[in-house]
Design a protein around this motif. Sequence first.
Motif, mmCIF file in Angstrom:
data_model
loop_
_atom_site.group_PDB
_atom_site.id
_atom_site.type_symbol
_atom_site.label_atom_id
_atom_site.label_comp_id
_atom_site.label_asym_id
_atom_site.label_seq_id
_atom_site.Cartn_x
_atom_site.Cartn_y
_atom_site.Cartn_z
ATOM 1 N N GLY A 147 -48.682 -6.124 1.056
ATOM 2 C CA GLY A 147 -47.557 -6.601 0.263
ATOM 3 C C GLY A 147 -46.521 -5.525 0.011
ATOM 4 N N LEU A 148 -46.979 -4.303 -0.249
ATOM 5 C CA LEU A 148 -46.035 -3.212 -0.492
ATOM 6 C C LEU A 148 -45.238 -2.858 0.753
ATOM 7 C CD1 LEU A 148 -48.179 -0.885 -2.755
ATOM 8 C CD2 LEU A 148 -46.203 -2.248 -3.420
ATOM 9 N N VAL A 149 -45.899 -2.847 1.901
ATOM 10 C CA VAL A 149 -45.183 -2.534 3.146
ATOM 11 C C VAL A 149 -44.202 -3.650 3.480
ATOM 12 C CG1 VAL A 149 -45.448 -2.205 5.634
ATOM 13 C CG2 VAL A 149 -46.985 -1.061 4.063
ATOM 14 N N THR A 150 -44.602 -4.895 3.279
ATOM 15 C CA THR A 150 -43.713 -6.023 3.535
ATOM 16 C C THR A 150 -42.507 -5.977 2.606
ATOM 17 O OG1 THR A 150 -45.610 -7.338 4.219
ATOM 18 C CG2 THR A 150 -43.604 -8.524 3.716
ATOM 19 N N TRP A 151 -42.749 -5.663 1.336
ATOM 20 C CA TRP A 151 -41.653 -5.557 0.374
ATOM 21 C C TRP A 151 -40.683 -4.440 0.782
ATOM 22 C CZ3 TRP A 151 -40.897 -1.493 -3.288
ATOM 23 C CH2 TRP A 151 -39.876 -1.745 -4.203
ATOM 24 N N ARG A 152 -41.251 -3.318 1.214
ATOM 25 C CA ARG A 152 -40.403 -2.196 1.626
ATOM 26 C C ARG A 152 -39.581 -2.565 2.866
ATOM 27 N NH1 ARG A 152 -43.837 2.687 2.149
ATOM 28 N NH2 ARG A 152 -44.592 1.585 3.974
ATOM 29 N N LEU A 153 -40.184 -3.292 3.814
ATOM 30 C CA LEU A 153 -39.448 -3.703 5.012
ATOM 31 C C LEU A 153 -38.327 -4.678 4.658
ATOM 32 C CD1 LEU A 153 -42.277 -4.130 7.645
ATOM 33 C CD2 LEU A 153 -40.393 -2.508 7.714
ATOM 34 N N LYS A 154 -38.609 -5.609 3.753
ATOM 35 C CA LYS A 154 -37.563 -6.563 3.361
ATOM 36 C C LYS A 154 -36.438 -5.858 2.626
ATOM 37 C CE LYS A 154 -40.358 -10.710 3.151
ATOM 38 N NZ LYS A 154 -40.922 -11.753 2.307
ATOM 39 N N ARG A 155 -36.801 -4.921 1.758
ATOM 40 C CA ARG A 155 -35.788 -4.180 1.012
ATOM 41 C C ARG A 155 -34.945 -3.329 1.961
ATOM 42 N NH1 ARG A 155 -37.954 -0.001 -2.879
ATOM 43 N NH2 ARG A 155 -36.600 1.501 -1.906
ATOM 44 N N ARG A 156 -35.600 -2.710 2.916
ATOM 45 C CA ARG A 156 -34.880 -1.878 3.869
ATOM 46 C C ARG A 156 -34.056 -2.737 4.829
ATOM 47 N NH1 ARG A 156 -38.323 2.386 7.037
ATOM 48 N NH2 ARG A 156 -38.636 3.133 4.917
ATOM 49 N N LEU A 172 -32.555 1.427 11.946
ATOM 50 C CA LEU A 172 -33.878 1.117 11.419
ATOM 51 C C LEU A 172 -34.700 0.176 12.282
ATOM 52 C CD1 LEU A 172 -32.989 0.722 7.659
ATOM 53 C CD2 LEU A 172 -34.090 2.637 8.779
ATOM 54 N N GLN A 173 -34.145 -0.344 13.353
ATOM 55 C CA GLN A 173 -34.908 -1.286 14.160
ATOM 56 C C GLN A 173 -36.097 -0.626 14.831
ATOM 57 O OE1 GLN A 173 -32.304 -3.327 16.805
ATOM 58 N NE2 GLN A 173 -31.530 -4.699 15.224
ATOM 59 N N GLY A 218 -40.633 -1.399 13.733
ATOM 60 C CA GLY A 218 -41.721 -1.876 14.583
ATOM 61 C C GLY A 218 -43.050 -1.236 14.233
ATOM 62 N N ALA A 219 -43.042 0.073 14.006
ATOM 63 C CA ALA A 219 -44.273 0.769 13.643
ATOM 64 C C ALA A 219 -44.755 0.325 12.259
ATOM 65 C CB ALA A 219 -44.054 2.276 13.662
ATOM 66 N N GLU A 220 -43.819 0.123 11.338
ATOM 67 C CA GLU A 220 -44.214 -0.320 10.000
ATOM 68 C C GLU A 220 -44.704 -1.760 10.014
ATOM 69 O OE1 GLU A 220 -41.061 0.475 7.300
ATOM 70 O OE2 GLU A 220 -41.699 2.547 7.027
ATOM 71 N N ARG A 221 -44.128 -2.580 10.870
ATOM 72 C CA ARG A 221 -44.621 -3.961 10.984
ATOM 73 C C ARG A 221 -46.037 -3.981 11.537
ATOM 74 N NH1 ARG A 221 -39.730 -4.958 13.483
ATOM 75 N NH2 ARG A 221 -38.157 -5.541 11.981
ATOM 76 N N ARG A 222 -46.309 -3.138 12.522
ATOM 77 C CA ARG A 222 -47.676 -3.061 13.055
ATOM 78 C C ARG A 222 -48.638 -2.567 11.990
ATOM 79 N NH1 ARG A 222 -44.942 -1.103 17.529
ATOM 80 N NH2 ARG A 222 -45.374 1.043 16.933
#
Length: 87
Positions: A28-37, A49-50, A54-58
């Motif tokens: 949840g924290l990583v997803t929140w950070r990706l959405k915020r970014r 940031l693209q 990808g690495a953070e999504r994995r």
Amino acid sequence: MTDGELPPLASLAPMLVLVGLLFLLRYGLVTWRLKRRGGTAAAAGGAALQGAGGAERRYARRQLWIGVPLLVAGLLAYGWLLASALV
């Protein structure tokens, strides 16, 4: 308990649930950070940031794939303990 033995199911179940919930919290924290970014990336053109996303999504997907089975195993262990106590 000697080496190679599993702890009793009554102590294993809460550990599985807790670790599963921690992995889902990290997801949840990583997803929140990706959405915020993602909002700032769209405003800045998004090209910078693209590649990093990808690495953070994995990483987030890995947290989900580990957290859900651990949580399900812990809940099944609790169900097994409840069913065995009722019989």
